[in-house]
Design a protein around this motif. Structure first.
Motif, PDB file in Angstrom:
ATOM      1  N   ILE A 268       0.833  -1.206   0.000  1.00 24.61           N
ATOM      2  CA  ILE A 268       0.000   0.000   0.000  1.00 24.61           C
ATOM      3  C   ILE A 268       0.867   1.255   0.000  1.00 24.61           C
ATOM      4  CG2 ILE A 268      -1.662   1.324   1.363  1.00 24.61           C
ATOM      5  CD1 ILE A 268      -2.779  -1.444   2.296  1.00 24.61           C
ATOM      6  N   ALA A 269       1.927   1.244   0.819  1.00 26.71           N
ATOM      7  CA  ALA A 269       2.812   2.406   0.877  1.00 26.71           C
ATOM      8  C   ALA A 269       3.459   2.669  -0.481  1.00 26.71           C
ATOM      9  CB  ALA A 269       3.879   2.193   1.953  1.00 26.71           C
ATOM     10  N   ARG A 270       3.892   1.613  -1.177  1.00 25.17           N
ATOM     11  CA  ARG A 270       4.479   1.798  -2.514  1.00 25.17           C
ATOM     12  C   ARG A 270       3.453   2.407  -3.463  1.00 25.17           C
ATOM     13  NH1 ARG A 270       7.040  -3.348  -1.757  1.00 25.17           N
ATOM     14  NH2 ARG A 270       9.287  -3.075  -1.432  1.00 25.17           N
ATOM     15  N   PHE A 271       2.222   1.926  -3.399  1.00 25.95           N
ATOM     16  CA  PHE A 271       1.178   2.438  -4.291  1.00 25.95           C
ATOM     17  C   PHE A 271       0.892   3.901  -4.002  1.00 25.95           C
ATOM     18  CE2 PHE A 271      -3.116   2.641  -6.174  1.00 25.95           C
ATOM     19  CZ  PHE A 271      -2.893   1.963  -7.367  1.00 25.95           C
ATOM     20  N   LEU A 272       1.108   4.309  -2.755  1.00 23.22           N
ATOM     21  CA  LEU A 272       0.888   5.694  -2.365  1.00 23.22           C
ATOM     22  C   LEU A 272       2.107   6.585  -2.631  1.00 23.22           C
ATOM     23  CD1 LEU A 272      -1.024   5.096   0.985  1.00 23.22           C
ATOM     24  CD2 LEU A 272      -1.965   6.133  -1.085  1.00 23.22           C
ATOM     25  N   GLY A 273       3.133   6.014  -3.268  1.00 26.27           N
ATOM     26  CA  GLY A 273       4.271   6.817  -3.688  1.00 26.27           C
ATOM     27  C   GLY A 273       5.467   6.821  -2.761  1.00 26.27           C
ATOM     28  N   PHE A 274       5.406   6.116  -1.644  1.00 27.94           N
ATOM     29  CA  PHE A 274       6.558   6.038  -0.745  1.00 27.94           C
ATOM     30  C   PHE A 274       7.679   5.228  -1.390  1.00 27.94           C
ATOM     31  CE2 PHE A 274       3.131   6.823   2.268  1.00 27.94           C
ATOM     32  CZ  PHE A 274       3.712   7.587   3.259  1.00 27.94           C
ATOM     33  N   ASN A 275       8.914   5.569  -1.040  1.00 24.04           N
ATOM     34  CA  ASN A 275      10.045   4.700  -1.333  1.00 24.04           C
ATOM     35  C   ASN A 275      10.103   3.686  -0.189  1.00 24.04           C
ATOM     36  OD1 ASN A 275      12.560   3.580  -2.141  1.00 24.04           O
ATOM     37  ND2 ASN A 275      13.638   4.968  -0.761  1.00 24.04           N
ATOM     38  N   VAL A 276       9.745   2.435  -0.472  1.00 22.38           N
ATOM     39  CA  VAL A 276       9.604   1.423   0.569  1.00 22.38           C
ATOM     40  C   VAL A 276      10.805   0.477   0.568  1.00 22.38           C
ATOM     41  CG1 VAL A 276       8.198  -0.499   1.439  1.00 22.38           C
ATOM     42  CG2 VAL A 276       7.095   1.527   0.452  1.00 22.38           C
ATOM     43  N   ILE A 277      11.373   0.260   1.754  1.00 24.47           N
ATOM     44  CA  ILE A 277      12.454  -0.714   1.942  1.00 24.47           C
ATOM     45  C   ILE A 277      11.943  -1.754   2.931  1.00 24.47           C
ATOM     46  CG2 ILE A 277      14.814  -1.104   2.753  1.00 24.47           C
ATOM     47  CD1 ILE A 277      15.414   1.833   2.067  1.00 24.47           C
ATOM     48  N   THR A 278      11.860  -3.007   2.496  1.00 24.85           N
ATOM     49  CA  THR A 278      11.407  -4.074   3.388  1.00 24.85           C
ATOM     50  C   THR A 278      12.609  -4.851   3.906  1.00 24.85           C
ATOM     51  OG1 THR A 278      11.053  -5.511   1.465  1.00 24.85           O
ATOM     52  CG2 THR A 278       9.154  -4.309   2.302  1.00 24.85           C
ATOM     53  N   ASP A 279      12.583  -5.148   5.199  1.00 20.48           N
ATOM     54  CA  ASP A 279      13.732  -5.802   5.841  1.00 20.48           C
ATOM     55  C   ASP A 279      13.237  -6.945   6.732  1.00 20.48           C
ATOM     56  OD1 ASP A 279      16.225  -6.443   6.788  1.00 20.48           O
ATOM     57  OD2 ASP A 279      16.441  -4.668   8.061  1.00 20.48           O
ATOM     58  N   ASN A 280      13.719  -8.133   6.463  1.00 16.23           N
ATOM     59  CA  ASN A 280      13.396  -9.307   7.277  1.00 16.23           C
ATOM     60  C   ASN A 280      14.506  -9.477   8.310  1.00 16.23           C
ATOM     61  OD1 ASN A 280      12.100 -11.579   8.186  1.00 16.23           O
ATOM     62  ND2 ASN A 280      12.598 -12.858   6.424  1.00 16.23           N
ATOM     63  N   HIS A 281      14.293  -8.906   9.489  1.00 15.32           N
ATOM     64  CA  HIS A 281      15.312  -8.861  10.550  1.00 15.32           C
ATOM     65  C   HIS A 281      15.313 -10.206  11.298  1.00 15.32           C
ATOM     66  CE1 HIS A 281      18.030  -6.866  13.329  1.00 15.32           C
ATOM     67  NE2 HIS A 281      17.249  -7.187  14.364  1.00 15.32           N
ATOM     68  N   ILE A 282      15.856 -11.225  10.645  1.00 13.26           N
ATOM     69  CA  ILE A 282      15.782 -12.585  11.180  1.00 13.26           C
ATOM     70  C   ILE A 282      16.656 -12.756  12.424  1.00 13.26           C
ATOM     71  CG2 ILE A 282      15.187 -13.673   8.985  1.00 13.26           C
ATOM     72  CD1 ILE A 282      18.136 -14.405   8.640  1.00 13.26           C
ATOM     73  N   GLY A 283      16.230 -13.666  13.291  1.00  9.29           N
ATOM     74  CA  GLY A 283      17.003 -13.990  14.488  1.00  9.29           C
ATOM     75  C   GLY A 283      18.064 -15.028  14.156  1.00  9.29           C
ATOM     76  N   ASP A 284      19.250 -14.559  13.777  1.00 10.89           N
ATOM     77  CA  ASP A 284      20.316 -15.479  13.343  1.00 10.89           C
ATOM     78  C   ASP A 284      21.522 -15.439  14.272  1.00 10.89           C
ATOM     79  OD1 ASP A 284      21.305 -12.987  12.767  1.00 10.89           O
ATOM     80  OD2 ASP A 284      21.766 -13.386  10.653  1.00 10.89           O
ATOM     81  N   TRP A 285      21.295 -15.069  15.520  1.00 13.84           N
ATOM     82  CA  TRP A 285      22.394 -14.998  16.491  1.00 13.84           C
ATOM     83  C   TRP A 285      21.801 -15.232  17.869  1.00 13.84           C
ATOM     84  CZ3 TRP A 285      27.295 -15.260  15.276  1.00 13.84           C
ATOM     85  CH2 TRP A 285      28.286 -14.938  16.196  1.00 13.84           C
ATOM     86  N   GLY A 286      22.598 -15.688  18.796  1.00 15.64           N
ATOM     87  CA  GLY A 286      22.094 -15.842  20.160  1.00 15.64           C
ATOM     88  C   GLY A 286      22.437 -17.178  20.771  1.00 15.64           C
ATOM     89  N   THR A 287      22.009 -17.369  22.009  1.00 15.20           N
ATOM     90  CA  THR A 287      22.412 -18.546  22.795  1.00 15.20           C
ATOM     91  C   THR A 287      21.924 -19.855  22.195  1.00 15.20           C
ATOM     92  OG1 THR A 287      20.447 -18.221  24.169  1.00 15.20           O
ATOM     93  CG2 THR A 287      22.484 -17.225  24.950  1.00 15.20           C
TER      94      THR A 287
END
Length: 581
Positions: free
Chosen positions: A144-163
């Motif tokens: 929706i944001a792209r259709f409304l003219g925003f420059n959209v950056i999508t980021d999948n902040h995966i949990g790839d670190w930790g105990t």
């Protein structure tokens, strides 16, 4: 310019001519069409400020407002202004949309960058039903944001670190099934993780071995780093299969590990700038003292009164936490991607965490429009958190498979003549669409009951109903002997059902920007349902193919526009539209 914007502009000019100054004159869509299409309480608000009679002021405004060719106006109750758009104005507006690829939707986001953080599963664990909300809401808001003219950056902040990686490394070295890690990597990693958990309960020395593996990874051990990379890679491959079925894409997969090198310097900077200080060996962010206790995320009320509620960014043993990583992530997004807005599509339980992060970020000088797009839980038929009989989280892939299987069964019963390959494709479209719409038609903050029968019904507030509505429209055009050129159509509105359908078609451009105001895709979902219902009423009341010209072409154009709005709107919800069902 939409009708709403045009009315606001004309009303503002009238108010200025009456009171001698400009004033806010908000106009909203009427909730009850018996009283008109739009309404405003501007006269009541201004009358209260000026201590004058609201109806008298409303009449003065109506006498001054120029509504020529647009609408009629009347006063209701104590001073409400009601506006009824003229059929000719609707006809002109619909005509303009015939050649408009964006259906009148304005570029309200032009020149602004928004980062959307959503889905974010943990590596080596399957996505469960709880990931439905983040993944589907986040994807829809991005579209929706792209259709409304925003420059959209999508980021999948995966949990790839930790105990947990200490346990996975131990399991990889000692318990891994090499064939299974190729065929179903996430299921195999989950099996390994669970088996290591069981071993730890039986033999505490296994936990020590896991901790040693984690220390070696953190120290840069070559073998453990290689295994870790393999683990992430096979996990991504497994996750990508689900994202492909959901038609969800990301511009970036920058997980927690991406920010590891930034964490020590970040903590030192926070200490140096007096944003954080050491307390009992841990480095913590405390209240700034600039907010009242009840508004400060670093203060909490207990029996003895208000007390500190700090966010730890480095533990006494030197380890870092989610807060540290999230601050580093936020810095990257504001400094590198130059984000104007950052939307975190994460569940309600993380509300305090994000309030603290956003407060700390502002004190750090990382100014941005930060939003926690929170959501509630998905419940089973028993109104409890949706679980399997064994008490485990329901896996997302199982939900999708079940939806497609049920859709396939329904299609086979209703249209057995459809070829198997086509039926399978339709079942995928209908099943996945049903799951998405069941989510997106809800207010994101409320919990909702997951019901198979309700979400796959062809009647009611469902994706199959909307998909069928579009299929029904397209079937009209398949009956034409010659192609219909919508660009040459002239819109004629005479019947009330035609006028109402036109009313809703042009309202798409008004509804869509409001979705972003409070990040509520359900506003678009509800609008599409209303549009579909209006079309069915129109179709029953107004013959299309049997009508004489120019009414026939006008109604065909209305059908085509309705189809375009339905398919565009569903597409913005991430839902595909089949050619037939």
């Amino acid at each position: 310019m939409t009708f709403q914007q045009d009315l606001e502009s004309r009303l503002s000019a009238a108010v200025a001519s009456v009171i001698g100054e400009s004033a806010a004159t908000p106009v909203t869509a009427a909730t009850d069409l018996r009283f008109g299409d739009y309404q405003s309480n501007a006269a009541m608000v201004l009358a209260k400020q000026r201590k004058t009679n609201p109806r008298a002021l409303a009449q003065e405004i109506i006498d001054r407002v120029d509504l020529a060719g647009l609408a009629t106006a009347e006063i209701a109750g104590p001073g409400f202004l009601n506006f009824r758009i003229l059929p000719g104005a609707y006809a002109a507006a619909v005509t303009r949309l015939l050649g408009d690829a964006k259906l009148g939707v304005p570029d309200v986001g032009a020149g602004r960058t928004v980062v959307v953080d959503f889905s974010a599963p943990n590596v080596a664990k399957p996505m469960h039903v709880g990931h439905i909300r983040s993944t589907i809401i986040g994807d829809s808001l991005s579209r929706i944001a792209r259709f409304l003219g925003f420059n959209v950056i999508t980021d999948n902040h995966i949990g790839d670190w930790g105990t947990q990686f200490g346990m996975i490394l131990y399991g990889w070295k000692n318990l891994l099934d090499n064939a299974a890690i190729v065929t179903d990597p996430i299921a195999e990693l989950l099996r390994v993780y669970r088996e290591v958990n069981s071993l730890i309960k039986a033999d505490p020395t296994v936990l020590d071995a896991c901790k040693l593996e984690l220390v070696k990874l953190q120290a840069g051990d070559e073998q453990n780093t290689s295994i870790w990379h393999q683990c992430i890679e096979v996990s991504k491959q497994g996750l990508q299969k689900i994202y492909d079925r959901l038609d969800v894409t990301f511009d970036h997969w920058l997980g927690e590990s991406f920010y590891n090198d930034r964490l020590p310097g970040l903590v030192e900077e926070f200490v140096a700038r007096d944003i954080a200080r050491v307390s009992d060996g841990a480095t913590c962010i405390f209240a700034s003292g600039k907010l009242p206790d009840e508004q400060d995320p670093f203060r909490v009320h207990k029996e003895d009164g208000w007390t500190d509620n700090p966010a730890i960014i480095r533990k006494a043993d030197g380890g870092f936490l989610y807060a540290t990583t999230d601050l580093a992530t936020l810095e990257y997004r504001t400094d590198t991607w130059k984000a104007d807005h950052i939307w975190y599509v994460v569940g309600v339980p993380q509300s305090l965490h994000f309030r603290q992060i956003f407060d700390a970020a502002e004190r750090w000088g990382k100014h941005c429009d930060y939003r926690h797009v929170a959501f509630g839980s998905i419940l089973g038929e028993d109104r409890k958190l949706m679980k399997t009989r064994s008490g485990d989280n329901v896996q997302l892939i199982d939900v999708l498979e079940e939806a497609v299987e049920r859709a396939a069964k329904a299609i086979a019963e209703k249209n057995p003549e459809i070829p198997a390959d086509e039926a399978a494709q339709i079942a995928e479209t209908v099943g996945i669409g049903a799951v998405k719409f069941a989510e997106l038609s809800q207010n994101r903050l409320t919990d909702y009951v997951f019901s198979w029968d309700r979400m796959l019904a062809l009647q009611g507030d469902t994706a199959p109903y909307l998909q069928y509505s579009n299929v029904r429209i397209r079937s009209i055009f398949r009956k034409l002997e010659t192609p219909f050129d919508v660009a040459t159509a002239s819109i004629v509105l005479g019947e009330e059902a035609e006028i109402h359908l036109a009313r809703l078609i042009v309202r798409f451009a008004e509804v869509l920007p409001t979705v972003i105001d409070d990040h509520r895709p359900n506003l678009l979902a509800n609008y599409l349902l209303e549009l579909a219902r209006a079309f069915h009423s129109f179709f029953e009341a107004c013959p299309v193919l049997k009508a004489d010209e120019p009414v026939r072409s006008s109604r065909l154009a209305l059908c085509d526009l309705t189809s375009r709005v339905l398919s565009t709107g569903l597409g913005l919800l991430g839902i595909k539209v089949p050619e037939r069902m």
